[in-house]
Structures are given as C-alpha cells and as structure tokens.
Design an enzyme around this catalytic site. Structure first.
Site, PDB file in Angstrom:
ATOM      1  N   CYS A  59       0.796  -1.232   0.000  1.00 33.30           N
ATOM      2  CA  CYS A  59       0.000   0.000   0.000  1.00 33.30           C
ATOM      3  C   CYS A  59       0.827   1.281   0.000  1.00 33.30           C
ATOM      4  O   CYS A  59       0.739   2.096  -0.922  1.00 33.30           O
ATOM      5  CB  CYS A  59      -0.948   0.011   1.200  1.00 33.30           C
ATOM      6  SG  CYS A  59      -2.218  -1.274   1.135  1.00 33.30           S
ATOM      7  N   ILE A  60       1.615   1.488   1.045  1.00 33.86           N
ATOM      8  CA  ILE A  60       2.219   2.801   1.282  1.00 33.86           C
ATOM      9  C   ILE A  60       3.182   3.236   0.170  1.00 33.86           C
ATOM     10  O   ILE A  60       3.178   4.396  -0.234  1.00 33.86           O
ATOM     11  CB  ILE A  60       2.929   2.836   2.648  1.00 33.86           C
ATOM     12  CG1 ILE A  60       1.997   2.335   3.753  1.00 33.86           C
ATOM     13  CG2 ILE A  60       3.397   4.246   2.971  1.00 33.86           C
ATOM     14  CD1 ILE A  60       0.702   3.110   3.868  1.00 33.86           C
TER      15      ILE A  60
END
Length: 427
Positions: free
Chosen positions: A265-266
């Site tokens: 995600c990040i």
C-alpha cells in the site's frame, strides 16, 4: 443461489493477504466460498489445507476446506456465485503509473459468467473512478443494469497482516455503490461478517478514502524519516523525541522511522492519486515529496553502513555484511516492496558480500524485480562475529537482540532496538 436473505455463495478472486482472511470471515458467517486464483501451486496448497501465509495457520485453512471451501482456476464457476469480490494486486508500472493488468485480466475472465442477481465488489486499491470507468463497462456489455438486476460496489481492503489487535471482522469497512441500490446490497453483504460497515456516497468516494488513509501514513512516515536524519546530525535520539512527543494526549500521532517504506500500500498507493490528479490539472507536490523522502531512505542506510566501515578502516567493497530481516515489517512473511531488499542490493552493488537472516524466509523468495540466491543464516555468536557489519532492517521478535548486541563487531540499527547501546550506529 441467492436467497431472500442475501447471497449464499461468494467467490473471491485473488487468494493472498486480503483474499484468504476474507474467505475465512465469509465462511465463518455461513457463506459457501469459492476461491479463484491463477497460481496452481497456491490452489493445490489451499485445497490440501495448507496455508501460504505464516500469520494464518494450517488449522484455519483445514477448517475452511472442511466447511466446503474450494480453490480453483476455473472462472466459469463464477456463475455459481451470488457475490464476487476482487482482491488482486494493483502495482505500478516501470514508469510509476497505475498498472491494472490484474484487474482487467480478472474482468476478462469473469465477463462471460456474469449474470443477473450478482453483486461485484472491487477491494484492490486504485484511483478514484476505476469502478465506474473500468469495471462498469464490463457489466453493461453483459447486458446487466447496476441497481436493477446487478450490483456493483467498491470496498477497499484494510488488512494489516500480523496485527493481533484487529481481524477482518473487527476492522470497519468502507462501502460505496454505483447506485443507491448497489450500496444497500454491498452493505448487506459486508454487514454479515463485518462488525461496522461505513457507507459513503459513491464508489469514487470509497476509492479516495483508501488513498487518503495510505497517503496520510506515507506523508507522516516521510516526515519522521526526515526528522531522523536531522536528529542524527544534531546528536539526538529520534526515538526518544517521538516517545516524549506522544505523551501529549491530543494533536500528535506517533510514527516511527525505518529503512524506508514497504508493503503493497504505502509505497504504491500515493502514485495512483498523483497520476489521476494530473487529469484534473493538479500537481500533488506534497504527496510526491513524501514519496521522494521515503524512497531515499535505503540509500541513507547504505551511506551510514559505508561511513561506519570507513571509521574502522574498512571499505564496503569486500566487506561481509549480514542483513537482519528482509520482510517489510515485523513478524510477517510479507516481502512486498520491502526496503530491506533495496538496501541489500545496493550493498551488493557496492561490492559487499551480503547475507541475510529472517525467521520467516528459509530461502530468499522469488521476486519480480529482485534476485538473490541465498539461504537464511542462523544467528549465533560465531556467525555474528564473522561479519564486518550487521544491519538490523526488520525488527522481528524472534531475534535475540541481547546476543546480537554482544557479538556483532559493528551493528547498524535502523529500527531503534538498541537505543541505549553507545557503540551501535543508528541509521
């Protein structure tokens, strides 16, 4: 088939870190679950009751299979499902732009088998508009009308592998629908196995919620990584600073620095928004700056290793370096976008002989963009003493930190585990 009370059979496409916990939660709520994937080894393993994820034990998969779960690559069986949930990867291209090849390949496989009465939910993180612009045309080409004879929703995954405090069912779930009727169908589905379901006005709003959550983390991690560099230059302990700051009961949330950012995600999600924002003439400078800071952290760690070796009159070229931890975060076997791998590559490119130790990976896994032909090294006093430098990259609980501190001749700490050891180099 679907009953008056809602779906009775669910199909989950993508049996990984999101799909498997979702399958377990749906099964526990009384749904029959069919899992779809293209990885033959994963399909065989699951059908034999074996878990491919360390944080989910074999017993959970055995119970799932015993309750009627099947994993298959036969997408014609999608017609058996009342609800279809897509949990496939959404990576970036080499040009750092959204790559929806797994989503479109999934829709290509599902399209001939879509039928009236089904609900289709996308959980993969993506840019605002994907559900309307990419998935909806497949539905309409099948002659189906969302809100009338078919339901289309977006509900972003919020899994946190290895987190003992939250499960699929206890994490609030965002749902946005293509129409109000679609939204209601989505709320009914997720409400069967999620404690708290949160409706939003549209699929685009739900898609933006997921991006905001992860961009919030990216920006704050970028800030604290920069604070780490400044603190080191000033001779301050950034972890002491953070711990003191978080005693304030309002207005501050603690984030901790590391060798970079990882996970699916990040490192990826912010670029989905920056790409889409250009369509609207917006330059997302703040978001991109955070990404640049975080992406620079592996090189910062390498530079600290080089400087530490230099002080011992050693060059990186020819030195033996042991990397502790290759997963992207503590106590999981998740290697997605792990900054540890980037650090290892750059040390190797600088001429170092690099080994690793990780309790979750006996051999270095096959990765699309990285390759090491290595096996995990056992951490013993003699082993530690044989290396010129030991670099803590992922702070797994299984490591014996007292032994590491005592026997590593040169220890570089990127996670703040050796805060009170004077001879340890912080990076």
């Amino acid at each position: 088939m679907q009953s008056e009370s809602g779906p009775t059979t669910a199909g989950i496409i993508g049996l990984g870190y999101v799909g498997i916990p979702l399958a377990i939660s749906m099964h526990d709520a009384g749904l029959k679950v069919i899992g779809f994937d293209v990885d033959q080894d994963r399909i065989a393993s699951l059908n034999q009751g074996k878990s491919p994820l360390t944080h989910i034990g074999d017993a959970a998969i055995t119970a799932l299979v015993g309750g009627g779960f099947e994993a298959t690559d036969d997408f014609s069986r999608a017609a058996e499902c009342d609800a279809l949930v897509i949990c496939v990867p959404t990576p970036l291209s080499k040009m750092q732009e959204p790559d929806l090849q797994f989503v479109t390949a999934t829709m290509d496989a599902l399209a001939p088998h879509l039928r009236a009465g089904q609900l289709l939910s996308l959980e993969s993180t993506t840019w605002p508009g994907t559900t309307d612009e990419v998935l909806l045309p497949y539905v309409t080409r099948a002659g189906l009308v969302p809100g009338k004879d078919f339901h289309l929703v977006y509900s972003p995954e919020r899994e946190d592998p290895g987190n003992p405090d939250f499960s699929t069912g206890s994490i609030p779930k965002i749902v946005g629908g293509t129409t109000p009727a679609c939204l209601n169908a989505g709320l009914a589905l997720y409400g069967r196995f999620i404690d708290h379901v949160v409706p939003v006005s549209s699929t685009r709003a739900a898609e933006m919620v997921k991006l905001l959550e992860n961009i919030h983390r990216s920006v704050n991690i970028g800030l604290v990584n920069e604070m780490k560099i400044i603190s080191e230059r000033m001779g301050l302990d950034v972890f002491e600073i953070i711990d003191a700051a978080k005693t304030k009961p309002f207005g501050f949330t603690a984030y901790y620095p590391g060798p970079g950012i990882g996970g699916h995600c990040i490192p990826i999600d912010p670029f989905y928004l920056t790409w889409k924002a250009r369509e609207f003439g917006v330059h997302t400078r703040f978001i991109e700056l955070a990404g640049e800071v975080n992406a620079a952290m592996p090189q910062y760690v390498v530079d600290r290793v080089v400087a530490a070796l230099n002080r011992q009159r050693k060059a990186l070229n020819g030195s033996r370096v042991l990397a502790l931890g290759i997963a992207y975060k503590r106590d999981v076997d998740d290697m997605r976008e792990s900054p540890s791998v980037t650090v290892m590559e750059r040390l190797r490119d600088g001429g170092a002989h690099v080994d690793y130790s990780d309790p979750y990976w006996k051999t270095f896994p096959k990765m699309r963009q990285h390759r090491f032909d290595l096996a995990s090294v056992a951490v013993t006093p003699d082993t530690l003493a044989s290396y010129d430098a030991v670099v803590l990259l992922t702070d797994h609980s299984a490591f014996d930190y007292e032994m590491i501190q005592e026997h590593a001749p040169l220890l570089i700490d990127t996670r703040g585990k050796f805060r009170h050891a004077a001879h340890v180099i912080r990076a």
